[in-house]
Design an enzyme around this catalytic site. Structure first.
Site, short mmCIF file in Angstrom:
data_model
loop_
_atom_site.label_atom_id
_atom_site.label_comp_id
_atom_site.label_asym_id
_atom_site.label_seq_id
_atom_site.Cartn_x
_atom_site.Cartn_y
_atom_site.Cartn_z
N ASP A 68 0.93 -1.31 0.27
CA ASP A 68 -0.04 -0.15 -0.21
C ASP A 68 0.82 1.36 0.11
O ASP A 68 2.23 0.90 0.54
CB ASP A 68 -0.81 0.15 1.46
CG ASP A 68 -2.34 0.80 1.07
OD1 ASP A 68 -2.26 2.17 0.90
OD2 ASP A 68 -3.44 0.15 1.24
N ASP B 163 4.52 2.46 -4.38
CA ASP B 163 3.07 2.45 -5.30
C ASP B 163 2.74 1.91 -6.24
O ASP B 163 3.90 1.34 -7.19
CB ASP B 163 3.30 4.05 -5.83
CG ASP B 163 2.46 5.02 -6.38
OD1 ASP B 163 1.54 3.67 -6.98
OD2 ASP B 163 2.41 6.05 -6.72
N TYR C 267 -14.96 7.12 -11.91
CA TYR C 267 -15.16 5.76 -10.84
C TYR C 267 -15.73 4.96 -11.29
O TYR C 267 -15.16 3.06 -11.59
CB TYR C 267 -15.16 6.05 -8.76
CG TYR C 267 -14.76 5.12 -8.40
CD1 TYR C 267 -13.77 4.75 -7.44
CD2 TYR C 267 -16.54 4.34 -7.44
CE1 TYR C 267 -13.78 3.38 -6.82
CE2 TYR C 267 -16.50 3.39 -6.44
CZ TYR C 267 -15.21 2.79 -5.60
OH TYR C 267 -15.20 1.53 -5.40
N LYS D 212 -14.10 1.06 -12.40
CA LYS D 212 -14.11 -0.24 -12.25
C LYS D 212 -14.84 -1.02 -13.31
O LYS D 212 -14.02 -2.50 -13.99
CB LYS D 212 -15.14 0.04 -11.66
CG LYS D 212 -14.68 -0.06 -9.77
CD LYS D 212 -14.19 -0.58 -9.53
CE LYS D 212 -13.27 -0.37 -7.98
NZ LYS D 212 -11.94 -0.45 -7.28
N GLU E 5 -14.43 9.41 3.30
CA GLU E 5 -15.54 8.93 4.54
C GLU E 5 -17.52 8.39 3.89
O GLU E 5 -17.20 9.39 2.74
CB GLU E 5 -16.15 9.31 6.28
CG GLU E 5 -16.40 10.29 6.03
CD GLU E 5 -15.33 11.35 5.59
OE1 GLU E 5 -14.33 11.92 5.09
OE2 GLU E 5 -16.51 12.66 6.06
N THR F 279 -31.25 6.21 -1.15
CA THR F 279 -32.01 5.26 -0.24
C THR F 279 -30.35 4.20 -0.80
O THR F 279 -29.84 4.50 -2.40
CB THR F 279 -33.11 3.65 -0.76
OG1 THR F 279 -33.08 3.69 -2.34
CG2 THR F 279 -34.28 4.84 -0.86
N ARG F 280 -29.79 3.47 0.12
CA ARG F 280 -28.99 2.20 -0.74
C ARG F 280 -29.08 1.56 0.66
O ARG F 280 -29.83 1.26 1.91
CB ARG F 280 -27.64 3.32 0.35
CG ARG F 280 -27.38 4.38 -0.60
CD ARG F 280 -26.42 4.48 -1.69
NE ARG F 280 -25.77 4.75 -2.53
CZ ARG F 280 -26.63 6.15 -3.21
NH1 ARG F 280 -28.29 5.88 -3.84
NH2 ARG F 280 -26.88 7.83 -3.56
P1 NAD Z 1 -9.79 1.74 1.01
O1 NAD Z 1 -9.29 3.64 0.19
O2 NAD Z 1 -9.47 2.05 2.78
O3 NAD Z 1 -8.16 1.30 0.18
C1 NAD Z 1 -8.41 1.42 -1.05
C2 NAD Z 1 -6.62 1.20 -0.32
O4 NAD Z 1 -5.73 1.45 -1.90
C3 NAD Z 1 -5.55 2.39 0.58
O5 NAD Z 1 -4.40 2.22 2.19
C4 NAD Z 1 -4.58 3.18 -0.41
O6 NAD Z 1 -3.98 4.10 0.07
C5 NAD Z 1 -4.44 2.47 -1.10
N1 NAD Z 1 -3.98 2.40 -2.87
C6 NAD Z 1 -4.88 3.61 -3.62
N2 NAD Z 1 -3.51 3.62 -4.52
C7 NAD Z 1 -2.13 3.22 -4.23
C8 NAD Z 1 -1.14 2.84 -5.26
N3 NAD Z 1 -1.38 3.98 -6.35
N4 NAD Z 1 0.00 2.00 -4.58
C9 NAD Z 1 -0.45 1.36 -3.63
N5 NAD Z 1 -1.84 1.19 -2.67
C10 NAD Z 1 -2.56 1.98 -4.03
O7 NAD Z 1 -10.89 1.66 0.73
P2 NAD Z 1 -11.83 0.62 0.86
O8 NAD Z 1 -12.87 0.75 1.24
O9 NAD Z 1 -10.68 -0.33 1.69
O10 NAD Z 1 -11.64 -0.61 -0.81
C11 NAD Z 1 -10.73 -1.05 -0.86
C12 NAD Z 1 -11.36 -1.47 -2.54
O11 NAD Z 1 -13.06 -1.95 -2.84
C13 NAD Z 1 -11.08 -0.61 -3.63
O12 NAD Z 1 -10.93 -1.08 -4.69
C14 NAD Z 1 -12.69 -0.23 -4.00
O13 NAD Z 1 -13.00 0.78 -5.01
C15 NAD Z 1 -13.81 -0.86 -3.44
N6 NAD Z 1 -14.52 -1.04 -3.29
C16 NAD Z 1 -15.08 -0.36 -1.74
C17 NAD Z 1 -16.13 0.18 -1.51
C18 NAD Z 1 -16.30 0.28 -0.05
O14 NAD Z 1 -18.05 0.07 0.57
N7 NAD Z 1 -15.24 0.31 0.93
C19 NAD Z 1 -17.26 -0.45 -2.16
C20 NAD Z 1 -16.79 -0.80 -4.18
C21 NAD Z 1 -15.47 -0.82 -3.83
#
Ligand code: NAD
Length: 325
Positions: free
Chosen positions: A33, A51, A149, A153, A191, A219-220
């Protein structure tokens, strides 16, 4: 020999919980990360701060790995995704991560890979009625997500599936629907609704007022983190590639979500609905496919998940307040 697993995005919310779960299951785990976990230390055997937009970093983190869980993405809640200000960053950063990770997985003969897509890839035209949204997996096309976004995806889902078709890489894809729980981002602009509302309720005195973006009738549904992980692990263990929804079917309006949190907090507050980014009008998970393919679907109530999340956010906001004084 112990399976070696890489969690990309292991310093984030879902990735951090996943690393813990995989360690509890006895695997050797490497996390990668941009940053370390904010709220607890990671039990990962190896944590590479790097990265994933950089192909050389990807090459290094994929070395000697059997399975990858790819959760890294540039993302956030409505305040990050729907304002338009971050569109190019979201598309560029997340697409680069996915392009690099999947190519390295191929080059280094990784056995299987999980990719976390999102309900945000579903077309907006099926989510205009807050009481009757349509989000079955086969409703994805003709594509018309309401955010860049969501488009990224969708692109990346197709990217992973094309590697499966052309190179035989085993791929599993889930479309997450609003995952929440302790140790998720709760302040700062990235958030999501449950955390933002828990924070507002925690910080507001009895009888006070909290602001909610939109008319609050949108709604969600929200899924507690443990059930999300259960779904991911079951999917990875199955012979089904997906994409499949991993979400809750318990739909609620945002105003009612705020009232539920007030009830858990035992506080009576007034709601003021104000203009703000709010996304689609209605969204709910459709769990028919996951039930059919995995013989399982999430079942924990929203209230039960919030009862574990609210106290954690209350504690965080008290800590933050103490720091400011
Ligand atoms: P989060 O932001 O807490 O986690 C994503 C992580 O990716 C972060 O820690 C960030 O530092 C890391 N990151 C970003 N760019 C990076 C890079 N260039 N190199 C290395 N690391 C990098 O989000 P989350 O809620 O844990 O989501 C995780 C995954 O699930 C994501 O792909 C998100 O799109 C997907 N998602 C989450 C939700 C949700 O409700 N939380 C819903 C739909 C999809």
């Amino acid at each position: 020999m112990k399976k070696k697993i890489l969690v990309c995005g292991g310093g984030g919310f879902i990735g951090g919980h996943l690393v813990k779960r995989l360690k509890d299951m006895g695997y050797w785990v490497r996390a990668c990360d941009l940053k370390r976990n904010e709220f607890s230390s990671s039990p990962a055997d190896e944590f590479i701060v790097g990265d994933l937009r950089d192909p050389l970093v990807c090459k290094k983190v994929v070395e000697n790995i059997d399975e990858i869980y790819q959760l890294a993405a540039d993302m956030g809640g409505a305040g990050y995704i729907f304002t338009g200000d971050n569109d190019s960053a979201v598309m560029h950063n997340s697409a680069l991560i996915n392009l690099n990770v999947v190519e390295e997985a191929r080059l280094q003969n990784v056995k299987k890979i999980f990719y976390s897509s999102s309900a945000c890839m579903y077309p907006e035209y099926n989510q205009l009625d807050p009481d009757n949204p349509k989000l079955s997996e086969d409703s994805a096309y003709p594509a018309a997500p309401d955010s860049e976004y969501g488009w990224e995806k969708l692109f990346s889902e197709r990217l992973y599936l094309s590697y499966q078709r052309n190179y035989g890489l085993e791929v599993h894809i889930a479309r997450f629907h609003n995952i929440f729980g302790p140790e998720g981002t709760w302040t700062g602009g990235k958030e999501k609704a449950p955390a933002a509302l828990c924070r507002k309720v925690a910080k507001t005195e009895e009888g006070g007022e909290i602001e909610i973006w939109g008319d609050g009738k949108q709604t969600r549904s929200f899924l507690y983190i443990d059930e999300c992980l259960e779904g991911v692990l079951r999917l990875m263990d199955s012979d089904f590639s997906g994409p499949v929804n991993i979400g809750s079917q318990e739909m609620i309006s945002i105003n009612d979500l705020a009232k539920l949190i007030m009830d858990i907090a035992d506080k009576k507050l007034n709601i003021k609905n104000i203009p703000g980014p709010e996304g689609v009008r209605g969204r709910n998970s459709d769990n028919a496919l996951i039930k059919e393919k995995l013989g399982w679907a999430p079942s924990e109530s929203l209230r039960s998940g919030l009862e574990k999340t609210y106290p954690w956010i209350l504690q965080q906001s008290k800590k933050a307040l103490a720091k400011d004084i």
